[in-house]
Scaffold this active site. Structure first.
Site, mmCIF file in Angstrom:
data_model
loop_
_atom_site.group_PDB
_atom_site.id
_atom_site.type_symbol
_atom_site.label_atom_id
_atom_site.label_comp_id
_atom_site.label_asym_id
_atom_site.label_seq_id
_atom_site.Cartn_x
_atom_site.Cartn_y
_atom_site.Cartn_z
ATOM 1 N N ASP A 248 0.699 -1.175 0.045
ATOM 2 C CA ASP A 248 -0.061 -0.003 -0.069
ATOM 3 C C ASP A 248 0.817 1.360 0.066
ATOM 4 O OD1 ASP A 248 0.705 -0.908 2.574
ATOM 5 O OD2 ASP A 248 -0.633 0.355 3.506
ATOM 6 N N GLU B 53 -0.689 -1.864 5.177
ATOM 7 C CA GLU B 53 0.294 -2.119 6.174
ATOM 8 C C GLU B 53 0.181 -0.545 7.199
ATOM 9 O OE1 GLU B 53 3.077 -0.894 9.072
ATOM 10 O OE2 GLU B 53 3.029 0.134 7.271
ATOM 11 N N GLU B 54 -0.231 0.385 6.239
ATOM 12 C CA GLU B 54 -0.222 1.691 6.907
ATOM 13 C C GLU B 54 -1.639 2.048 7.801
ATOM 14 O OE1 GLU B 54 2.143 3.643 6.885
ATOM 15 O OE2 GLU B 54 3.325 3.347 5.269
ATOM 16 N N ARG C 145 18.362 -5.629 13.847
ATOM 17 C CA ARG C 145 18.549 -5.690 15.550
ATOM 18 C C ARG C 145 17.875 -6.724 16.161
ATOM 19 N NH1 ARG C 145 18.833 -1.689 19.361
ATOM 20 N NH2 ARG C 145 17.989 -2.379 21.333
ATOM 21 N N HIS D 50 7.518 8.717 4.425
ATOM 22 C CA HIS D 50 6.114 9.585 4.761
ATOM 23 C C HIS D 50 6.378 10.902 4.509
ATOM 24 C CE1 HIS D 50 3.920 6.325 7.233
ATOM 25 N NE2 HIS D 50 4.900 5.847 6.631
#
Ligand SMILES: [Zn+2]
Ligand SMILES: [Zn+2]
Length: 394
Positions: A81, A139-140, A180, A366
């Site tokens: 998306d 996802e957003e 990480r 973004h």
């Protein structure tokens, strides 16, 4: 050797991966509306002869099974998306959908996974195990496409031994990746609060119940939950970015409206904090003669990179790229719906460097100026294929 073959294929494919990415970049679609993107992914899979099925409306799940005997399964995930952002003008491959833009690099993730699929498909005779390709929607936006895909069984029949995802990161130079181990990204909840009082003339506070003063106390007091109630070893953040008291210099309004976000890294504490915040806000409002409506909209959970898997994936990345090109990531309090996979399966979410400071490609995700160094699109396809095959024991 497998590594050299993958590297050669990824390099050979680079131009094609760039065109896939540019096509997607030109045609972005908002969360849960990825119809053309979904059709585009399906037609690319058709061309590769890879079987797939639809899931969660616009989602696509495909599988590549190696010819050598193995029951192992690994899942690779891409999101599809775009965001409601107007892209800067003048780009050759700029968005053709005004107000919609692939500003989080999900075009990169989708085109890369298609490239990885092509590499794996052409090596099919030489490996054992099954690779499940997950192209997920939304996802957003809550509730997050990942949660819907999991509900519809994307991690079932059979359950994969690992779920791997990659995400662009402009802070890391193209050619490098970041890992990480353990907790990496925060859970996120949205807060919608209305503080009610009784409005009136600003000169006669004794006749009113001032919701502005009540709100000021609530905002300050709630920070106590982060600084005094939370375990200092568990990072927590509470921010109110929207506070509307629509009165005037001499008008006390009837109510004040607030919106904020609460983020942390522990599911039990998260639930406790919700109750605490609500109780404290309501108590303060009530003690001052007003009332408070405190709504928590629960968002994504925190994202945890399973330690053993992450150590393995990082080792494969060092082997593929050289240790000098694999960097450590900091804890980050943004959220990502990949977290849902990490809550139910062994998962690893790593960052693909897409920045290039010399060329001025540094804009954050973004933002309307976000872009990538497309040289990263050779690494993104090959590395994912290499990690998958090594994890499957090849
Ligand atoms: Zn994003
Ligand atoms: Zn993203």
């Amino acid at each position: 050797m497998m590594k050299e073959k993958i590297r050669a294929l990824a390099t050979q494919l680079h131009g094609e991966t760039v065109s896939l990415r540019r096509h997607l970049h030109r045609h972005p679609e908002l969360s849960f509306e990825e119809y053309e993107t979904s059709a585009f992914v399906k037609s690319a899979l058709d061309q590769l002869g890879i079987p797939y099925r639809s899931m969660a409306n616009t989602g696509v799940v495909a599988e590549i099974r190696g010819d050598l005997p193995s029951e192992q399964v690994i899942a690779l995930r891409a999101d599809m998306d775009a965001l409601p952002i107007m892209e800067v003008e003048g780009r050759e491959y700029g968005s053709q959908q005004p107000g919609v833009m692939h500003a989080c690099g999900h075009d990169v993730h989708t085109s890369s996974l298609l490239g990885t699929a092509k590499i794996l498909q052409s090596l099919k005779k030489e490996f054992g195990g099954t690779i499940r390709l997950i192209f997920q929607p939304g996802e957003e936006r809550l509730p997050g496409g990942a949660s819907l895909m999991i509900k519809e069984g994307v991690l079932a029949d059979p359950v994969p031994q690992a779920v791997i995802g990659q995400h662009v990161m402009p802070l890391i130079e193209a050619g490098k990746v970041g890992f990480r181990s353990g907790k990496y990204m925060a859970s996120t909840d949205e807060l919608y609060v209305t503080v009610k009082g009784k409005g009136g003339h600003g000169a006669q506070p004794q006749q009113n119940i001032d919701p502005v003063v009540i709100t000021a106390h609530i905002i300050t007091a709630l920070q106590q939950i982060v600084s005094r109630v939370a375990d200092p070893k568990t990072p927590s953040v509470l921010s109110f970015g929207k506070v509307i008291a629509n009165g005037a210099t001499n008008v006390i309004p009837d109510e004040v409206y607030l919106e904020g976000t609460f983020r942390t890294f522990d599911e039990a504490w998260r639930k406790k904090a919700h109750t605490h915040m609500k109780k404290m806000a309501e108590g303060i409002a009530e003690s001052m003669g007003g009332s408070c409506d405190f709504e928590v909209r629960v968002g994504y959970p925190f994202l945890v990179n399973e330690e053993k898997l992450t150590a393995e994936a990082r080792g494969y990345a060092e082997d593929y790229l050289g240790a000098e090109n694999v960097v450590d990531l900091d804890l980050w309090l943004a959220a990502e719906d990949f977290a849902y996979y990490s809550q139910v399966a062994d998962a690893c979410f790593y960052r693909l460097g897409t920045g290039n400071t010399t060329r001025g490609i540094t804009s954050a995700v973004h933002t309307p100026t976000f872009d990538i160094d497309e040289s990263a699109l050779a690494l993104s396809t090959g590395l994912m294929a290499y990690i998958a095959l090594r994890k499957l024991g090849n």
